[in-house]
Design a protein around this motif. Structure first.
Motif, mmCIF file in Angstrom:
data_model
loop_
_atom_site.group_PDB
_atom_site.id
_atom_site.type_symbol
_atom_site.label_atom_id
_atom_site.label_comp_id
_atom_site.label_asym_id
_atom_site.label_seq_id
_atom_site.Cartn_x
_atom_site.Cartn_y
_atom_site.Cartn_z
ATOM 1 N N ARG A 94 -3.638 27.153 -17.364
ATOM 2 C CA ARG A 94 -3.109 27.072 -16.002
ATOM 3 C C ARG A 94 -3.089 25.613 -15.526
ATOM 4 O O ARG A 94 -4.107 24.934 -15.582
ATOM 5 N N ASN A 95 -1.913 25.186 -15.056
ATOM 6 C CA ASN A 95 -1.767 23.857 -14.461
ATOM 7 C C ASN A 95 -1.660 23.917 -12.941
ATOM 8 O O ASN A 95 -2.005 22.962 -12.250
ATOM 9 N N PHE A 96 -1.150 25.038 -12.439
ATOM 10 C CA PHE A 96 -1.003 25.278 -10.998
ATOM 11 C C PHE A 96 -1.497 26.690 -10.712
ATOM 12 O O PHE A 96 -1.433 27.572 -11.575
ATOM 13 N N ALA A 97 -1.983 26.909 -9.509
ATOM 14 C CA ALA A 97 -2.460 28.237 -9.134
ATOM 15 C C ALA A 97 -1.276 29.186 -8.985
ATOM 16 O O ALA A 97 -0.260 28.840 -8.384
ATOM 17 N N ALA A 98 -1.415 30.371 -9.551
ATOM 18 C CA ALA A 98 -0.391 31.402 -9.437
ATOM 19 C C ALA A 98 -0.973 32.717 -9.941
ATOM 20 O O ALA A 98 -2.010 32.739 -10.610
ATOM 21 N N GLY A 99 -0.304 33.813 -9.612
ATOM 22 C CA GLY A 99 -0.673 35.118 -10.149
ATOM 23 C C GLY A 99 -2.105 35.509 -9.884
ATOM 24 O O GLY A 99 -2.616 35.379 -8.775
ATOM 25 N N SER A 100 -2.781 35.980 -10.951
ATOM 26 C CA SER A 100 -4.135 36.520 -10.785
ATOM 27 C C SER A 100 -5.144 35.467 -10.347
ATOM 28 O O SER A 100 -6.110 35.781 -9.654
ATOM 29 N N LEU A 101 -4.946 34.202 -10.727
ATOM 30 C CA LEU A 101 -5.879 33.152 -10.295
ATOM 31 C C LEU A 101 -5.844 32.999 -8.781
ATOM 32 O O LEU A 101 -6.898 32.882 -8.133
ATOM 33 N N SER A 102 -4.658 33.004 -8.210
ATOM 34 C CA SER A 102 -4.530 32.894 -6.752
ATOM 35 C C SER A 102 -5.202 34.072 -6.060
ATOM 36 O O SER A 102 -5.887 33.911 -5.042
ATOM 37 N N LYS A 103 -5.022 35.265 -6.628
ATOM 38 C CA LYS A 103 -5.632 36.455 -6.023
ATOM 39 C C LYS A 103 -7.150 36.433 -6.134
ATOM 40 O O LYS A 103 -7.863 36.768 -5.191
ATOM 41 N N ARG A 104 -7.646 36.027 -7.312
ATOM 42 C CA ARG A 104 -9.093 36.033 -7.535
ATOM 43 C C ARG A 104 -9.825 35.018 -6.681
ATOM 44 O O ARG A 104 -10.903 35.278 -6.154
ATOM 45 N N VAL A 174 3.901 26.064 -14.861
ATOM 46 C CA VAL A 174 2.813 26.506 -13.986
ATOM 47 C C VAL A 174 1.643 27.013 -14.813
ATOM 48 O O VAL A 174 0.501 26.599 -14.633
ATOM 49 N N ASP A 175 1.918 27.908 -15.740
ATOM 50 C CA ASP A 175 0.892 28.420 -16.650
ATOM 51 C C ASP A 175 1.584 29.084 -17.831
ATOM 52 O O ASP A 175 2.808 29.267 -17.834
ATOM 53 N N PHE A 176 0.810 29.444 -18.829
ATOM 54 C CA PHE A 176 1.354 30.181 -19.975
ATOM 55 C C PHE A 176 0.211 30.856 -20.719
ATOM 56 O O PHE A 176 -0.957 30.508 -20.529
ATOM 57 N N LYS A 177 0.571 31.821 -21.535
ATOM 58 C CA LYS A 177 -0.434 32.449 -22.394
ATOM 59 C C LYS A 177 0.064 32.437 -23.832
ATOM 60 O O LYS A 177 1.263 32.532 -24.095
ATOM 61 N N ILE A 178 -0.863 32.277 -24.750
ATOM 62 C CA ILE A 178 -0.548 32.288 -26.169
ATOM 63 C C ILE A 178 -1.540 33.184 -26.890
ATOM 64 O O ILE A 178 -2.585 33.546 -26.348
ATOM 65 N N GLU A 179 -1.178 33.520 -28.122
ATOM 66 C CA GLU A 179 -2.104 34.179 -29.027
ATOM 67 C C GLU A 179 -2.286 33.281 -30.240
ATOM 68 O O GLU A 179 -1.389 32.506 -30.594
ATOM 69 N N ILE A 180 -3.448 33.377 -30.847
ATOM 70 C CA ILE A 180 -3.770 32.537 -31.992
ATOM 71 C C ILE A 180 -4.262 33.434 -33.115
ATOM 72 O O ILE A 180 -5.010 34.396 -32.892
ATOM 73 N N GLY A 181 -3.796 33.129 -34.331
ATOM 74 C CA GLY A 181 -4.178 33.929 -35.481
ATOM 75 C C GLY A 181 -4.801 33.094 -36.577
ATOM 76 O O GLY A 181 -4.670 31.865 -36.608
ATOM 77 N N PRO A 199 9.912 32.540 -21.916
ATOM 78 C CA PRO A 199 9.717 32.777 -20.477
ATOM 79 C C PRO A 199 8.964 34.072 -20.171
ATOM 80 O O PRO A 199 8.486 34.247 -19.061
ATOM 81 N N ASP A 200 8.857 34.966 -21.170
ATOM 82 C CA ASP A 200 8.021 36.156 -20.989
ATOM 83 C C ASP A 200 6.546 35.786 -20.867
ATOM 84 O O ASP A 200 5.774 36.506 -20.240
ATOM 85 N N SER A 201 6.157 34.680 -21.512
ATOM 86 C CA SER A 201 4.734 34.336 -21.583
ATOM 87 C C SER A 201 4.387 33.066 -20.819
ATOM 88 O O SER A 201 3.263 32.570 -20.934
ATOM 89 N N CYS A 202 5.346 32.536 -20.062
ATOM 90 C CA CYS A 202 5.119 31.324 -19.262
ATOM 91 C C CYS A 202 5.527 31.577 -17.819
ATOM 92 O O CYS A 202 6.381 32.418 -17.549
ATOM 93 N N ARG A 203 4.950 30.809 -16.898
ATOM 94 C CA ARG A 203 5.509 30.708 -15.549
ATOM 95 C C ARG A 203 6.236 29.371 -15.449
ATOM 96 O O ARG A 203 5.631 28.327 -15.670
ATOM 97 N N LEU A 204 7.508 29.433 -15.119
ATOM 98 C CA LEU A 204 8.367 28.249 -15.086
ATOM 99 C C LEU A 204 9.065 28.201 -13.740
ATOM 100 O O LEU A 204 9.792 29.142 -13.380
ATOM 101 N N TRP A 205 8.850 27.104 -12.991
ATOM 102 C CA TRP A 205 9.474 26.947 -11.678
ATOM 103 C C TRP A 205 10.345 25.701 -11.674
ATOM 104 O O TRP A 205 9.948 24.649 -12.212
ATOM 105 N N ASP A 206 11.512 25.808 -11.041
ATOM 106 C CA ASP A 206 12.340 24.623 -10.851
ATOM 107 C C ASP A 206 11.572 23.616 -9.988
ATOM 108 O O ASP A 206 11.021 23.976 -8.933
#
Length: 253
Positions: A94-104, A174-181, A199-206
């Motif tokens: 996470r680079n910016f607050a959004a989604g569940s972080l903002s709620k928590r 804004v943020d992203f998620k990855i998986e590692i194997g 874009p399914d796994s990232c938050r991208l804002w203009d």
């Protein structure tokens, strides 16, 4: 290529047995899900865009020395990847607050964080992918301490690469998620970026307007998901700049 044995079907992809030992064919579906699959739809062209965009990001990471499971794209919806043992964690940067972080934490969405924050969620759809700490990861043996040191390093390198890439085309990562194997080579193992980056796994804002160009468009009913993903692809040069809006986009080979 001929269809092979199906190994696994998830919410957004199907995995098939690959043509050679140690390989898998990853097929991108048009299905869109949100809120742990409580919201579902089929978005024409979404899988095509995610396949092409994930190829673009994974290839770029490979070129700068960040190892991934990606080998090559096979066609509009499929890519060949290395078989790996997935660590049962979603790694969120996470680079910016959004989604569940903002709620928590009650932080306003869009607030820049003092530094990138890396979080871990245990991959289990039935449990809603709960947030876990490194203590949980060590206690339950999901990854060793050396693995976690490497996971953190890989996640931050992906963040540096993706942030710079997006900044160059006027998009805020804004943020992203990855998986590692884990990939095994004889008696040795190494960690690689797996699954997808799209874009399914990232938050991208203009950067200028704050317009959302990611799956939040679907989550929050903000318009056409295909248009949003196509805009990201156009800015990155994956789609021609003068391409017209279309539900089933034609992509550059």
């Amino acid at each position: 290529m001929a269809r092979r044995k199906k190994i696994y079907e998830g919410k957004a992809k199907i995995l098939y047995e690959g043509p050679e030992p140690g390989t898998i064919v990853q097929y991108f579906k048009d299905d869109a899900t949100a809120f742990n699959a409580a919201k579902k739809d089929v978005i024409d062209g979404k899988g095509v865009l995610n396949n092409r965009l994930s190829e673009f990001f994974m290839t770029g990471l490979n070129q700068i020395g960040v190892p991934t499971h990606f080998i090559r794209r096979l066609n509009m919806r499929e890519q060949l990847v290395r078989s790996c043992e997935i660590i049962p964690l979603e790694i969120i940067v996470r680079n910016f607050a959004a989604g569940s972080l903002s709620k928590r934490l009650g932080i306003e969405e869009g607030t820049q964080l003092p530094r990138p924050i890396v979080e871990y969620c245990y991959k289990d759809d039935k449990l809603g992918d709960p947030l876990v700490t490194e203590e949980h990861i060590a206690a339950f043996g999901w990854a060793s301490q050396q693995d976690m040191d490497d996971v953190l390093s890989l996640a931050l390198r992906v963040n540096d690469f993706m942030s710079g890439l997006m900044l160059g085309v006027g998009i805020k990562l804004v943020d992203f998620k990855i998986e590692i194997g884990r990939v095994f080579e004889g008696d040795f193992q190494r960690l690689v970026i797996a699954d997808e980056i799209s874009p399914d796994s990232c938050r991208l804002w203009d950067i200028e307007t704050g317009q959302k160009l990611d799956k939040d468009v679907f989550r929050r009913d903000l318009g056409s998901l295909t248009d949003a993903y196509s805009e990201v692809a156009r800015r990155l040069g994956v789609l021609p700049q003068n391409a017209t809006q279309m539900t089933k986009p034609k992509l550059i080979n």
